[in-house]
Write a protein that holds these residues in place. Structure first.
Motif, PDB file in Angstrom:
ATOM      1  N   ASN A 154       0.830  -1.075   0.057  1.00  0.00           N
ATOM      2  CA  ASN A 154       0.188   0.025   0.113  1.00  0.00           C
ATOM      3  C   ASN A 154       0.995   1.258   0.005  1.00  0.00           C
ATOM      4  OD1 ASN A 154       0.681   0.297   2.876  1.00  0.00           O
ATOM      5  ND2 ASN A 154      -0.978  -0.377   3.466  1.00  0.00           N
ATOM      6  N   GLU A 200       3.572  -0.697   3.498  1.00  0.00           N
ATOM      7  CA  GLU A 200       3.201  -1.979   4.360  1.00  0.00           C
ATOM      8  C   GLU A 200       2.959  -2.983   3.203  1.00  0.00           C
ATOM      9  OE1 GLU A 200       0.862  -0.109   8.111  1.00  0.00           O
ATOM     10  OE2 GLU A 200      -0.149   0.059   6.220  1.00  0.00           O
ATOM     11  N   TYR A 201       2.884  -4.286   3.692  1.00  0.00           N
ATOM     12  CA  TYR A 201       2.747  -5.512   2.792  1.00  0.00           C
ATOM     13  C   TYR A 201       1.596  -6.363   3.461  1.00  0.00           C
ATOM     14  CZ  TYR A 201       7.111  -4.447   0.713  1.00  0.00           C
ATOM     15  OH  TYR A 201       8.156  -3.823   0.174  1.00  0.00           O
ATOM     16  N   LEU A 202       0.813  -6.568   2.581  1.00  0.00           N
ATOM     17  CA  LEU A 202      -0.471  -7.600   2.845  1.00  0.00           C
ATOM     18  C   LEU A 202      -0.198  -8.939   3.243  1.00  0.00           C
ATOM     19  CD1 LEU A 202      -3.927  -7.073   1.498  1.00  0.00           C
ATOM     20  CD2 LEU A 202      -2.894  -9.079   1.686  1.00  0.00           C
ATOM     21  N   ILE A 208      -2.056 -12.937   4.447  1.00  0.00           N
ATOM     22  CA  ILE A 208      -3.408 -13.415   4.661  1.00  0.00           C
ATOM     23  C   ILE A 208      -3.035 -14.615   5.710  1.00  0.00           C
ATOM     24  CG2 ILE A 208      -4.459 -12.833   2.742  1.00  0.00           C
ATOM     25  CD1 ILE A 208      -3.716 -15.676   1.626  1.00  0.00           C
ATOM     26  N   CYS A 241      -8.624 -11.833  -1.323  1.00  0.00           N
ATOM     27  CA  CYS A 241      -8.529 -10.455  -0.687  1.00  0.00           C
ATOM     28  C   CYS A 241      -9.479  -9.419  -0.831  1.00  0.00           C
ATOM     29  CB  CYS A 241      -7.086  -9.926  -0.896  1.00  0.00           C
ATOM     30  SG  CYS A 241      -5.718 -10.473  -0.227  1.00  0.00           S
ATOM     31  N   LYS A 276     -10.195  -1.580   0.463  1.00  0.00           N
ATOM     32  CA  LYS A 276     -10.219  -2.197   1.864  1.00  0.00           C
ATOM     33  C   LYS A 276     -10.328  -3.942   1.676  1.00  0.00           C
ATOM     34  CE  LYS A 276     -10.235   1.670   3.834  1.00  0.00           C
ATOM     35  NZ  LYS A 276      -8.773   2.049   3.695  1.00  0.00           N
ATOM     36  N   PRO A 277      -9.172  -4.552   1.657  1.00  0.00           N
ATOM     37  CA  PRO A 277      -9.208  -5.992   1.612  1.00  0.00           C
ATOM     38  C   PRO A 277      -9.885  -6.729   2.533  1.00  0.00           C
ATOM     39  CG  PRO A 277      -6.936  -5.093   2.362  1.00  0.00           C
ATOM     40  CD  PRO A 277      -7.963  -3.922   2.043  1.00  0.00           C
ATOM     41  N   ILE A 301      -6.261 -10.771   7.491  1.00  0.00           N
ATOM     42  CA  ILE A 301      -5.625  -9.875   6.822  1.00  0.00           C
ATOM     43  C   ILE A 301      -4.945  -8.962   7.546  1.00  0.00           C
ATOM     44  CG2 ILE A 301      -5.651  -8.332   5.011  1.00  0.00           C
ATOM     45  CD1 ILE A 301      -7.688  -9.511   3.495  1.00  0.00           C
ATOM     46  N   TRP A 318      -1.554  -6.168   7.681  1.00  0.00           N
ATOM     47  CA  TRP A 318      -0.503  -5.192   7.010  1.00  0.00           C
ATOM     48  C   TRP A 318       0.869  -5.030   7.904  1.00  0.00           C
ATOM     49  CZ3 TRP A 318      -1.142  -3.703   2.057  1.00  0.00           C
ATOM     50  CH2 TRP A 318      -2.543  -3.698   1.401  1.00  0.00           C
TER      51      TRP A 318
END
Length: 131
Positions: free
Chosen positions: A13, A17-19, A21, A52, A93-94, A105, A107
């Motif tokens: 994002n 930041e990395y998403l 799961i 996501c 918004k995941p 989820i 971040w």
């Protein structure tokens, strides 16, 4: 081994930041099998959107490929996953795809990846080292 090809995404994002799961209790990244007549890029975007609940991730560069093995119905599987960088807008918004056993989820900034690395798979750790 039966070979399965897959595509996956490393989603970033605007705050760097990395998403991640959480699936079956482990931190993971969205990925899935190629469908007939699908290339790795289309597969990666489709899987990210499905897992996501995203509408329009922006496909970036290819990062690397990872390999891992597992058993499925008594057969040995070798899964090759090709990973791509992806970006999403802050407006998206995941949401976890619960039908795929995704329960959460999260971040994480790179400086906070220890929590992920301690509870993920070797192939994901290998991918994170490449990122």
């Amino acid at each position: 081994f039966r070979i399965i090809k897959a595509g996956g995404g490393v989603i970033i994002n605007s705050k760097d930041e990395y998403l991640f799961i959480k699936r079956r209790g482990f931190w993971d990244l969205p990925k899935g099998k190629l469908e007939k007549f699908e290339n790795y890029e289309k597969c990666a975007v489709r899987e990210v959107c499905e897992e996501c609940n995203l509408k329009s991730p922006e496909l970036g560069k290819r990062i690397t490929s990872t390999y891992h093995t597992y058993r499925l119905k008594g057969k040995l599987i070798l899964k090759k996953t090709v990973w791509f960088e992806m970006h999403i807008s802050d407006a998206e918004k995941p949401m976890p795809q619960t039908s795929e056993e995704i329960t959460e989820i999260g971040w994480f900034k790179k400086s906070d990846w220890n929590e992920v690395v301690e509870n993920t798979f070797a192939s994901i750790r290998e991918l994170l080292a490449a990122v």
